[in-house]
Design a protein around this motif. Structure first.
Motif, PDB file in Angstrom:
ATOM      1  N   LEU A   1       0.833  -1.197   0.000  1.00 37.72           N
ATOM      2  CA  LEU A   1       0.000   0.000   0.000  1.00 37.72           C
ATOM      3  C   LEU A   1       0.871   1.252   0.000  1.00 37.72           C
ATOM      4  O   LEU A   1       0.630   2.195  -0.735  1.00 37.72           O
ATOM      5  CB  LEU A   1      -0.935  -0.013   1.218  1.00 37.72           C
ATOM      6  CG  LEU A   1      -1.870   1.184   1.351  1.00 37.72           C
ATOM      7  CD1 LEU A   1      -2.877   1.194   0.216  1.00 37.72           C
ATOM      8  CD2 LEU A   1      -2.598   1.147   2.688  1.00 37.72           C
ATOM      9  N   ALA A   2       1.917   1.231   0.865  1.00 38.84           N
ATOM     10  CA  ALA A   2       2.794   2.395   0.981  1.00 38.84           C
ATOM     11  C   ALA A   2       3.466   2.676  -0.355  1.00 38.84           C
ATOM     12  O   ALA A   2       3.574   3.824  -0.783  1.00 38.84           O
ATOM     13  CB  ALA A   2       3.846   2.154   2.058  1.00 38.84           C
ATOM     14  N   THR A   3       3.875   1.607  -1.047  1.00 41.37           N
ATOM     15  CA  THR A   3       4.505   1.780  -2.347  1.00 41.37           C
ATOM     16  C   THR A   3       3.504   2.396  -3.312  1.00 41.37           C
ATOM     17  O   THR A   3       3.813   3.326  -4.036  1.00 41.37           O
ATOM     18  CB  THR A   3       4.978   0.414  -2.902  1.00 41.37           C
ATOM     19  OG1 THR A   3       5.756  -0.198  -1.882  1.00 41.37           O
ATOM     20  CG2 THR A   3       5.788   0.582  -4.149  1.00 41.37           C
ATOM     21  N   ALA A   4       2.262   1.881  -3.234  1.00 43.83           N
ATOM     22  CA  ALA A   4       1.220   2.356  -4.144  1.00 43.83           C
ATOM     23  C   ALA A   4       0.966   3.840  -3.967  1.00 43.83           C
ATOM     24  O   ALA A   4       0.650   4.541  -4.912  1.00 43.83           O
ATOM     25  CB  ALA A   4      -0.066   1.570  -3.917  1.00 43.83           C
ATOM     26  N   CYS A   5       1.092   4.348  -2.728  1.00 45.33           N
ATOM     27  CA  CYS A   5       0.778   5.764  -2.545  1.00 45.33           C
ATOM     28  C   CYS A   5       2.012   6.597  -2.246  1.00 45.33           C
ATOM     29  O   CYS A   5       1.899   7.765  -1.917  1.00 45.33           O
ATOM     30  CB  CYS A   5      -0.325   5.956  -1.496  1.00 45.33           C
ATOM     31  SG  CYS A   5      -0.350   4.787  -0.198  1.00 45.33           S
TER      32      CYS A   5
ATOM     33  N   GLN B   1      -4.757  20.112  10.462  1.00 48.51           N
ATOM     34  CA  GLN B   1      -3.897  18.920  10.609  1.00 48.51           C
ATOM     35  C   GLN B   1      -4.451  17.655   9.960  1.00 48.51           C
ATOM     36  O   GLN B   1      -3.821  16.601  10.032  1.00 48.51           O
ATOM     37  CB  GLN B   1      -3.669  18.645  12.097  1.00 48.51           C
ATOM     38  CG  GLN B   1      -2.852  19.723  12.778  1.00 48.51           C
ATOM     39  CD  GLN B   1      -2.867  19.583  14.287  1.00 48.51           C
ATOM     40  OE1 GLN B   1      -2.996  18.490  14.813  1.00 48.51           O
ATOM     41  NE2 GLN B   1      -2.757  20.702  14.974  1.00 48.51           N
ATOM     42  N   ARG B   2      -5.641  17.729   9.353  1.00 46.36           N
ATOM     43  CA  ARG B   2      -6.304  16.493   8.939  1.00 46.36           C
ATOM     44  C   ARG B   2      -5.530  15.683   7.899  1.00 46.36           C
ATOM     45  O   ARG B   2      -5.333  14.472   8.079  1.00 46.36           O
ATOM     46  CB  ARG B   2      -7.732  16.807   8.457  1.00 46.36           C
ATOM     47  CG  ARG B   2      -8.627  17.226   9.606  1.00 46.36           C
ATOM     48  CD  ARG B   2     -10.027  17.623   9.158  1.00 46.36           C
ATOM     49  NE  ARG B   2     -10.025  18.845   8.371  1.00 46.36           N
ATOM     50  CZ  ARG B   2     -11.083  19.625   8.214  1.00 46.36           C
ATOM     51  NH1 ARG B   2     -12.253  19.301   8.776  1.00 46.36           N
ATOM     52  NH2 ARG B   2     -11.012  20.720   7.495  1.00 46.36           N
ATOM     53  N   GLU B   3      -5.094  16.330   6.814  1.00 45.84           N
ATOM     54  CA  GLU B   3      -4.366  15.562   5.783  1.00 45.84           C
ATOM     55  C   GLU B   3      -3.106  14.936   6.370  1.00 45.84           C
ATOM     56  O   GLU B   3      -2.774  13.786   6.090  1.00 45.84           O
ATOM     57  CB  GLU B   3      -3.994  16.454   4.580  1.00 45.84           C
ATOM     58  CG  GLU B   3      -5.154  16.854   3.694  1.00 45.84           C
ATOM     59  CD  GLU B   3      -5.895  18.067   4.210  1.00 45.84           C
ATOM     60  OE1 GLU B   3      -7.081  17.915   4.511  1.00 45.84           O
ATOM     61  OE2 GLU B   3      -5.303  19.146   4.345  1.00 45.84           O
ATOM     62  N   THR B   4      -2.385  15.715   7.198  1.00 44.66           N
ATOM     63  CA  THR B   4      -1.137  15.218   7.793  1.00 44.66           C
ATOM     64  C   THR B   4      -1.384  14.014   8.691  1.00 44.66           C
ATOM     65  O   THR B   4      -0.619  13.051   8.662  1.00 44.66           O
ATOM     66  CB  THR B   4      -0.467  16.350   8.610  1.00 44.66           C
ATOM     67  OG1 THR B   4      -0.414  17.501   7.780  1.00 44.66           O
ATOM     68  CG2 THR B   4       0.924  15.980   9.051  1.00 44.66           C
ATOM     69  N   LEU B   5      -2.442  14.072   9.499  1.00 50.11           N
ATOM     70  CA  LEU B   5      -2.756  12.943  10.387  1.00 50.11           C
ATOM     71  C   LEU B   5      -2.983  11.666   9.581  1.00 50.11           C
ATOM     72  O   LEU B   5      -2.557  10.585   9.971  1.00 50.11           O
ATOM     73  CB  LEU B   5      -4.003  13.254  11.226  1.00 50.11           C
ATOM     74  CG  LEU B   5      -3.813  14.238  12.382  1.00 50.11           C
ATOM     75  CD1 LEU B   5      -5.164  14.674  12.936  1.00 50.11           C
ATOM     76  CD2 LEU B   5      -2.969  13.627  13.484  1.00 50.11           C
TER      77      LEU B   5
ATOM     78  N   GLU C   1      -5.750  15.339  -3.571  1.00 51.87           N
ATOM     79  CA  GLU C   1      -4.378  15.099  -4.023  1.00 51.87           C
ATOM     80  C   GLU C   1      -3.579  14.372  -2.944  1.00 51.87           C
ATOM     81  O   GLU C   1      -2.594  13.710  -3.224  1.00 51.87           O
ATOM     82  CB  GLU C   1      -3.688  16.423  -4.378  1.00 51.87           C
ATOM     83  CG  GLU C   1      -4.222  17.023  -5.670  1.00 51.87           C
ATOM     84  CD  GLU C   1      -3.759  18.455  -5.896  1.00 51.87           C
ATOM     85  OE1 GLU C   1      -2.817  18.908  -5.204  1.00 51.87           O
ATOM     86  OE2 GLU C   1      -4.366  19.124  -6.758  1.00 51.87           O
ATOM     87  N   LYS C   2      -4.024  14.512  -1.692  1.00 50.81           N
ATOM     88  CA  LYS C   2      -3.267  13.920  -0.573  1.00 50.81           C
ATOM     89  C   LYS C   2      -3.971  12.761   0.108  1.00 50.81           C
ATOM     90  O   LYS C   2      -3.327  11.891   0.683  1.00 50.81           O
ATOM     91  CB  LYS C   2      -3.003  15.006   0.484  1.00 50.81           C
ATOM     92  CG  LYS C   2      -2.107  16.123  -0.001  1.00 50.81           C
ATOM     93  CD  LYS C   2      -1.894  17.136   1.093  1.00 50.81           C
ATOM     94  CE  LYS C   2      -0.828  18.142   0.692  1.00 50.81           C
ATOM     95  NZ  LYS C   2      -0.700  19.209   1.693  1.00 50.81           N
ATOM     96  N   VAL C   3      -5.308  12.792   0.132  1.00 49.61           N
ATOM     97  CA  VAL C   3      -6.081  11.756   0.836  1.00 49.61           C
ATOM     98  C   VAL C   3      -7.253  11.331  -0.048  1.00 49.61           C
ATOM     99  O   VAL C   3      -7.558  11.994  -1.037  1.00 49.61           O
ATOM    100  CB  VAL C   3      -6.622  12.279   2.199  1.00 49.61           C
ATOM    101  CG1 VAL C   3      -5.475  12.743   3.093  1.00 49.61           C
ATOM    102  CG2 VAL C   3      -7.639  13.393   2.013  1.00 49.61           C
ATOM    103  N   ASP C   4      -7.881  10.230   0.322  1.00 50.64           N
ATOM    104  CA  ASP C   4      -9.102   9.812  -0.365  1.00 50.64           C
ATOM    105  C   ASP C   4     -10.303  10.032   0.543  1.00 50.64           C
ATOM    106  O   ASP C   4     -10.144  10.153   1.770  1.00 50.64           O
ATOM    107  CB  ASP C   4      -9.016   8.330  -0.774  1.00 50.64           C
ATOM    108  CG  ASP C   4      -8.449   8.169  -2.182  1.00 50.64           C
ATOM    109  OD1 ASP C   4      -8.573   9.115  -2.992  1.00 50.64           O
ATOM    110  OD2 ASP C   4      -7.876   7.111  -2.461  1.00 50.64           O
TER     111      ASP C   4
END
Ligand code: GLU
Length: 277
Positions: free
Chosen positions: A19-23, A91-95, A116-119
């Motif tokens: 998953l980490a690689t994917a994102c 802080q939401r995207e960072t969390l 662009e950062k989260v789904d």
């Protein structure tokens, strides 16, 4: 709970790595994996009455809390195994990106920039931006009446702050805090003239201080609330979307909204359609 989480993270390392690689990150994990381990960490607001509130006795209440619990339950996690973590707007995207929460249910509007950062799963609710003023104020009636140097408070990293900057910044003095409750304090003590954010949030504050504060004007944006999770965790996003649809069709959505937001007098809308983008 923490030990269980670490052990589970160890066991799930391969899947997490995929998953980490994917994102492209290194901390992200799948919500489903956390749920399979029996616990979840969920980001909510701690200071928004009717939506996400940490009560003096340490319990949590509000519509977002009910949505968070319902989704957890559908993923197989009992409410007592959900750890709620404060997720202030900036802080939401960072969390999420740092893997500090599994998902966020916190009056969190679905926007292209955030995507662009989260789904996002959802929307599970649609609100609109509005204004809160002191009850005795008669000259602020809508966003246009903020012209002429009115002092307006909102929260950094939120969509209303951005909207005001883009549309009304020339003639309005914008003050940005970390939370809306800080804005409401500034409004009550006269340091600002108005607070802007979503009408459903403002209704909760107005109900907290009856006779002192009022929501004015028509909503001037559309805020579609989503459940934020790690970008690329599509399997979990599908499961959360299923959970939202189940909450709506079973009547639990309506019941939760009536018991949490209902008392503020906010007119309760129909549920939205989930958008599986
Ligand atoms: N829904 C808006 C947003 O996500 C305002 C509310 C908030 O900041 O939580 O930015």
């Amino acid at each position: 709970m923490r030990i269980t989480r670490s052990v589970r993270l160890g066991i799930g390392a391969i899947a997490v790595a995929v998953l980490a690689t994917a994102c492209g990150g290194d901390e992200q994990r799948s919500v489903s994996q956390s749920a399979e381990s029996g616990s979840l960490v969920v980001g909510i607001k701690f200071d928004q009455p009717g939506l996400g509130l940490r009560n003096p006795d340490g319990t949590f209440s509000g519509f977002d809390v009910e949505v968070a619990k319902y989704v957890g339950q559908q993923l197989g996690v009992a409410p007592e195994n959900i750890e709620f973590k404060e997720a202030p707007s900036p802080q939401r995207e960072t969390l999420i990106e740092n893997g500090e929460v599994d998902y966020i249910v916190a009056t969190y509007s679905i926007t292209d920039t955030r995507k662009e950062k989260v789904d996002f799963a959802g929307p599970y609710f649609v609100a609109g931006q509005s204004l809160l003023v002191r009850a005795d104020n008669t000259d602020i009636t809508g966003p246009e009446s903020l012209n002429g140097g009115k002092r307006l408070c909102s929260v950094a990293g939120s969509t209303p702050a951005q909207k005001v900057k883009d549309t009304y910044a020339q003639d309005v003095q914008l003050q940005e805090f970390d939370t809306y409750s800080a804005c409401v304090e500034a409004l009550r003590n006269g340091a600002v003239d108005a607070v802007t954010t979503d009408d459903i949030i403002l209704a909760g504050y107005a109900a907290q201080y009856p006779g002192q504060l009022k929501v004015v004007g028509e909503p001037f944006t559309e805020e579609r609330y989503g459940i934020g999770l790690a970008k690329g965790d599509t399997e979990s996003r599908n499961q959360i979307n299923d959970a939202i649809e189940e909450m709506i069709s079973s009547g639990a959505w309506q019941a939760a909204l009536e018991s949490t937001v209902g008392p503020s007098g906010y007119p309760l809308p129909e549920p939205p359609q989930v958008d599986r983008y």
